[in-house]
Scaffold this motif. Sequence first.
Motif, short mmCIF file in Angstrom:
data_model
loop_
_atom_site.label_atom_id
_atom_site.label_comp_id
_atom_site.label_asym_id
_atom_site.label_seq_id
_atom_site.Cartn_x
_atom_site.Cartn_y
_atom_site.Cartn_z
N GLY A 31 0.80 -1.22 0.00
CA GLY A 31 0.00 0.00 0.00
C GLY A 31 0.83 1.27 0.00
O GLY A 31 1.67 1.46 0.88
N ASP A 32 0.58 2.14 -0.98
CA ASP A 32 1.32 3.40 -1.06
C ASP A 32 1.14 4.24 0.21
O ASP A 32 2.10 4.79 0.75
CB ASP A 32 0.86 4.22 -2.27
N ASN A 33 -0.10 4.37 0.66
CA ASN A 33 -0.37 5.20 1.84
C ASN A 33 0.35 4.68 3.07
O ASN A 33 0.96 5.44 3.83
CB ASN A 33 -1.87 5.29 2.10
N SER A 34 0.27 3.37 3.30
CA SER A 34 0.94 2.77 4.45
C SER A 34 2.44 2.98 4.37
O SER A 34 3.10 3.29 5.38
CB SER A 34 0.64 1.27 4.51
N ASN A 35 2.99 2.84 3.18
CA ASN A 35 4.44 3.00 3.02
C ASN A 35 4.89 4.42 3.32
O ASN A 35 5.89 4.63 4.01
CB ASN A 35 4.85 2.62 1.59
N ILE A 36 4.17 5.39 2.81
CA ILE A 36 4.63 6.77 3.01
C ILE A 36 4.40 7.23 4.44
O ILE A 36 5.20 7.97 5.02
CB ILE A 36 3.98 7.73 1.99
N ILE A 37 3.30 6.78 5.07
CA ILE A 37 3.05 7.15 6.46
C ILE A 37 4.14 6.58 7.37
O ILE A 37 4.70 7.28 8.22
CB ILE A 37 1.66 6.65 6.93
N SER A 38 4.45 5.32 7.18
CA SER A 38 5.47 4.70 8.02
C SER A 38 6.86 5.28 7.74
O SER A 38 7.66 5.46 8.66
CB SER A 38 5.50 3.18 7.81
N ALA A 39 7.12 5.61 6.49
CA ALA A 39 8.42 6.21 6.15
C ALA A 39 8.58 7.57 6.80
O ALA A 39 9.65 7.92 7.31
CB ALA A 39 8.56 6.31 4.63
N ARG A 40 7.51 8.36 6.78
CA ARG A 40 7.58 9.68 7.42
C ARG A 40 7.70 9.55 8.93
O ARG A 40 8.42 10.34 9.57
CB ARG A 40 6.34 10.50 7.05
N LEU A 41 7.05 8.58 9.52
CA LEU A 41 7.20 8.35 10.96
C LEU A 41 8.64 8.00 11.30
O LEU A 41 9.22 8.52 12.26
CB LEU A 41 6.28 7.19 11.40
N ALA A 42 9.22 7.10 10.50
CA ALA A 42 10.61 6.68 10.75
C ALA A 42 11.55 7.87 10.65
O ALA A 42 12.46 8.04 11.48
CB ALA A 42 11.01 5.60 9.76
N ARG A 43 11.33 8.71 9.64
CA ARG A 43 12.22 9.86 9.41
C ARG A 43 11.96 10.98 10.42
O ARG A 43 12.89 11.48 11.07
CB ARG A 43 12.01 10.37 7.99
N GLU A 44 10.71 11.40 10.56
CA GLU A 44 10.40 12.61 11.31
C GLU A 44 10.21 12.39 12.81
O GLU A 44 10.52 13.27 13.61
CB GLU A 44 9.14 13.25 10.71
N VAL A 78 15.30 8.37 11.87
CA VAL A 78 16.09 7.45 11.05
C VAL A 78 16.53 8.20 9.79
O VAL A 78 15.70 8.77 9.08
CB VAL A 78 15.27 6.20 10.66
N HIS A 79 17.81 8.19 9.50
CA HIS A 79 18.33 8.99 8.38
C HIS A 79 18.15 8.31 7.03
O HIS A 79 17.85 8.96 6.02
CB HIS A 79 19.81 9.31 8.60
N ARG A 80 18.35 6.99 6.99
CA ARG A 80 18.21 6.28 5.72
C ARG A 80 16.82 5.67 5.65
O ARG A 80 16.54 4.67 6.30
CB ARG A 80 19.28 5.18 5.61
N VAL A 81 15.97 6.28 4.85
CA VAL A 81 14.59 5.84 4.71
C VAL A 81 14.23 5.77 3.24
O VAL A 81 14.56 6.67 2.47
CB VAL A 81 13.62 6.80 5.44
N VAL A 82 13.57 4.68 2.83
CA VAL A 82 13.12 4.57 1.45
C VAL A 82 11.75 3.91 1.43
O VAL A 82 11.44 3.07 2.27
CB VAL A 82 14.13 3.75 0.59
N ILE A 84 11.82 12.09 1.02
CA ILE A 84 11.73 10.65 1.23
C ILE A 84 12.06 9.95 -0.08
O ILE A 84 11.28 9.99 -1.03
CB ILE A 84 10.31 10.25 1.65
N PRO A 85 13.23 9.31 -0.19
CA PRO A 85 13.55 8.58 -1.42
C PRO A 85 12.52 7.50 -1.69
O PRO A 85 12.08 6.81 -0.77
CB PRO A 85 14.93 7.96 -1.11
N THR A 86 12.11 7.37 -2.94
CA THR A 86 11.10 6.38 -3.29
C THR A 86 11.56 5.53 -4.45
O THR A 86 12.40 5.93 -5.26
CB THR A 86 9.77 7.05 -3.67
N VAL A 87 11.01 4.33 -4.53
CA VAL A 87 11.19 3.46 -5.69
C VAL A 87 9.81 3.26 -6.29
O VAL A 87 8.95 2.61 -5.70
CB VAL A 87 11.79 2.09 -5.27
N ALA A 88 9.59 3.88 -7.45
CA ALA A 88 8.29 3.78 -8.12
C ALA A 88 8.29 2.48 -8.93
O ALA A 88 8.81 2.43 -10.04
CB ALA A 88 8.05 4.98 -9.01
N THR A 89 7.71 1.44 -8.36
CA THR A 89 7.81 0.09 -8.91
C THR A 89 7.32 0.00 -10.35
O THR A 89 8.00 -0.57 -11.20
CB THR A 89 7.00 -0.89 -8.03
#
Length: 221
Positions: free
Chosen positions: A75-88, A92-96, A113-118
Amino acid sequence: MHVVIMGCGRLGSTLAQSLDARGHQVAVIDRDAEAFRRLGSDFGGITVNGIGFDRDVLRAAGIERADAFAAVSSGDNSNIISARLARETFGVHRVVARIYDAKRAQVYERLGIPTVATIRWAADRMFRHLVPEDRNEVFRDPTSVVSIVETPLHRDWVGRTLQTLEEQTGARVAYLTRFGVGALAQPSTVLQDGDQVFMLVTDDTVGKVLDIAGRAGNEGH
């Protein structure tokens, strides 16, 4: 490194196994406990059953001491929410994050937030195989002078060395992909059928490089 991975699908489990095999500490989060079977019996990391953007779940996975975090659920939404939590929140400095929607990926890139657009990545790879004559650029430096292009080779190059290819094209080989695995270029490397070669070029040399690489009956063959 201690790496936390959210999502234990095919990508997440493969990533976790690779990191574990290289000696890193790995924690994998997934809401489906059955998904952890993909990790195999040799996996030496920890698994946490739960939602990847739940702070308590993240803490259980060791997010507070994590060196890196990867959000690779479906899920895109789940991924970005968790990534922002990890970073902000957890610093955590290295987040993708893996993102299926290419347009949304661009937005998140601007948020840092670095992303990999599958889908975009897969489509690009397919395009290169379907239209090999296209000048497919995979990298361009910030000054827009040097780029790396996939360089389709005529079959006459099979059995010849990368050094010969560099001498005749006047360009450097950045790397090659063999059987789906990337490898650094060595002058003595002998080209095999199916190799994908990526060369460093400039706008004024790319035409010449592609022409020589794609030409039959090269001198000295």
